[in-house]
Design an enzyme around this catalytic site. Structure first.
Site, PDB file in Angstrom:
ATOM      1  N   GLU A   1     -39.307 -20.313  -1.357  1.00 16.34           N
ATOM      2  CA  GLU A   1     -38.636 -21.026  -2.449  1.00 16.34           C
ATOM      3  C   GLU A   1     -39.115 -22.462  -2.368  1.00 16.34           C
ATOM      4  OE1 GLU A   1     -36.549 -23.603  -3.935  1.00 16.34           O
ATOM      5  OE2 GLU A   1     -34.663 -22.864  -3.096  1.00 16.34           O
TER       6      GLU A   1
ATOM      7  N   GLY B   1     -45.379 -24.865   1.732  1.00 21.58           N
ATOM      8  CA  GLY B   1     -45.423 -23.430   1.469  1.00 21.58           C
ATOM      9  C   GLY B   1     -46.841 -22.887   1.491  1.00 21.58           C
TER      10      GLY B   1
ATOM     11  N   CYS C   1     -33.518 -28.440  -5.221  1.00 24.08           N
ATOM     12  CA  CYS C   1     -34.738 -27.862  -5.798  1.00 24.08           C
ATOM     13  C   CYS C   1     -34.532 -27.438  -7.240  1.00 24.08           C
ATOM     14  CB  CYS C   1     -35.199 -26.671  -4.960  1.00 24.08           C
ATOM     15  SG  CYS C   1     -35.727 -27.110  -3.294  1.00 24.08           S
TER      16      CYS C   1
END
Length: 469
Positions: A243, A226, A277
């Site tokens: 996310e 990310g 996650c």
């Protein structure tokens, strides 16, 4: 499509370099996929960019009708999609796994299609009038993970299309077949060019996140990746929904009935064999009920069947890839060496085929142990003893991520009071990880930013525009 073999035939590469995909439960060949790079991304983005104005020109109800037709197509192909997903990702057909995931794709498609986003009147005082509208961004680049490859792809695809964007999606290199098959099914109901999947390598992902004609990137995956996407998006100031990693804490208050919560605790932690996650990854239990909770969890966990996903009785499967298996095994062994007590599991059969690591419960472990501080992303749950709520909250908040958390108590008011002290995007009471397509979902701290689902999720894939008169 009546079988997963027919699906594989429909998406089989016809030219260019390819790569084999193997079943993580058996090692058997599942299929082959193209290995495409930056040139394929450029071509896909150009096609999506050309299709976007016509797609955006449709009324919302027209785009919704297309999405509802896509949901019907997924429903019709649900069983072959689930079987292919099980073979490639490893998750069993039953339980909260492959059939569940394909069903969720249909549900989220229908939710995006039917959620209403009206212009918001900001000022209307007789002298001036201002409204907030949301316009399409353009082309959305979607990069998905390997743990819930189909479902999370739909989380990215459905709202983006609903808002008038077109989408180029790059699936994980670990689970490309599932996403290629899903996109093939969805595209049977959509106009050409509005949704394109590219099965690529890291070069393809980097090109997608930095492409000048991509207006927004949606990514689900590790925090490290990310951060790389954030950097590559900077030159073109792309919109982002990220996310990222989580290390979700659960706090068990001393008033619980350990036997009553054991099943929900287990599935909060071990859904998709821990490869989620927002799974429960650290369990903090008050000293008054610590031994009883450990015993109840162990009693439940030892009876949950694990095995090859296509065997109907199994509800736990393998780790999707050997790299993740090695991470889990190393963390458990380090915990054992540090003096932690293995209540269950921790003893994989090294000679058995597949990436099977047994459901593992680890007690009497210090909060600073790597199994607690690092996201294990697999079937190993550390259980940490605490004495005071302040201590539990401090430990729960003591990591740099904050995707989800949970509080377990017979007193919901007491649980809510603790929940308000936790630094996470979502806090569940007496459950963990449940999602609703109408309830916004996103992370705090280094678990990312941007919201998905419901009205907020539609806004996140639109460009806000104020019209004043």
């Amino acid at each position: 499509m009546n079988t997963d073999s027919e699906l594989l035939a429909a998406i089989a590469p016809t030219s260019g370099p390819t790569r084999e995909v193997h079943d993580p439960a058996t090692g058997e060949l599942v299929g082959t996929v193209p290995v495409e790079g930056a040139a394929a991304i450029d071509a896909a983005v150009a096609t999506a960019k050309g299709a976007q104005p016509g797609w955006a020109a449709l009324a919302h109800d027209q785009r919704s009708a297309y999405l509802l037709a896509a949901a019907d197509a997924v429903h019709a192909a649900a069983e072959p999609l689930a079987r292919l997903l099980s073979r490639e990702q490893g998750k069993p057909l039953n339980g909260p796994n492959a059939r569940f995931e394909v069903g969720a794709c249909e549900v989220w498609l229908r939710a995006a299609a039917t959620t209403v986003l009206e212009p918001e009147v900001l000022v209307d005082d007789g002298e001036s009038h201002a409204e907030l509208h949301y316009r399409p961004i353009g082309v959305v680049g979607a990069i998905g993970p390997w743990n819930w490859p189909m479902m999370i792809s739909v989380w990215q695809i459905a709202p983006s299309l609903r808002m008038g964007n077109t989408v180029v999606i790059k699936p994980s290199e670990h689970t490309p077949l599932s996403v290629l098959a899903l996109v093939h099914v969805i595209n049977s109901a959509l106009p050409d060019g509005v949704l394109i999947a590219v099965s690529g390598d890291r070069e393809a992902g980097a090109r997608l996140s930095g492409h000048p004609d991509i207006g927004k990137v949606m990514f689900t995956g590790s925090t490290a990746t990310g951060k790389a996407i954030i950097r590559s998006s900077a030159d073109t100031v792309k919109r982002l929904t990220l996310e990222l990693g989580g290390n979700d804490a659960g706090i068990v208050l001393p008033d619980v009935d350990p036997t009553a919560i054991a099943e929900d605790l287990f599935w909060g932690a071990f859904i998709n064999t821990g490869q989620t996650c927002a799974a429960l990854k650290r369990l903090y239990v008050h000293e008054d009920v610590y031994d009883a909770v450990c015993a109840a969890l162990t009693d439940y966990a030892r009876n949950v069947p694990m095995g090859v996903g296509l065997d109907e009785q199994n509800v736990l499967g393998p780790l999707q890839n050997r790299q993740q298996y090695d991470i889990v095994a190393s963390l458990v062994e380090d915990a054992r060496a540090a003096g932690a007590r293995i209540l269950l599991g921790g003893d994989p059969d090294a000679d058995a085929p597949g990436n099977f690591y047994p459901a593992t419960l680890v007690a009497d472990i210090a909060d600073d142990n790597p199994l607690v501080q690092q996201e294990q992303f697999g079937p190993a749950l550390p259980i940490i003893r605490y004495a005071t709520i302040d201590e539990a909250v401090a430990m729960a908040n003591g990591v740099d991520v904050g995707l989800g958390a949970s509080v377990w108590s017979a007193d919901k008011d007491a649980a809510r009071a603790v929940a308000q002290r936790l630094q996470s995007g979502t806090v569940w009471i007496n459950s963990h990880g449940g999602l609703n397509p109408m309830v916004p979902f996103g992370g705090a701290k280094q678990s990312g930013y941007g919201m998905e689902f419901g009205v907020e999720g539609l806004k996140a894939v639109g460009s806000p525009q104020v019209v004043s008169s």
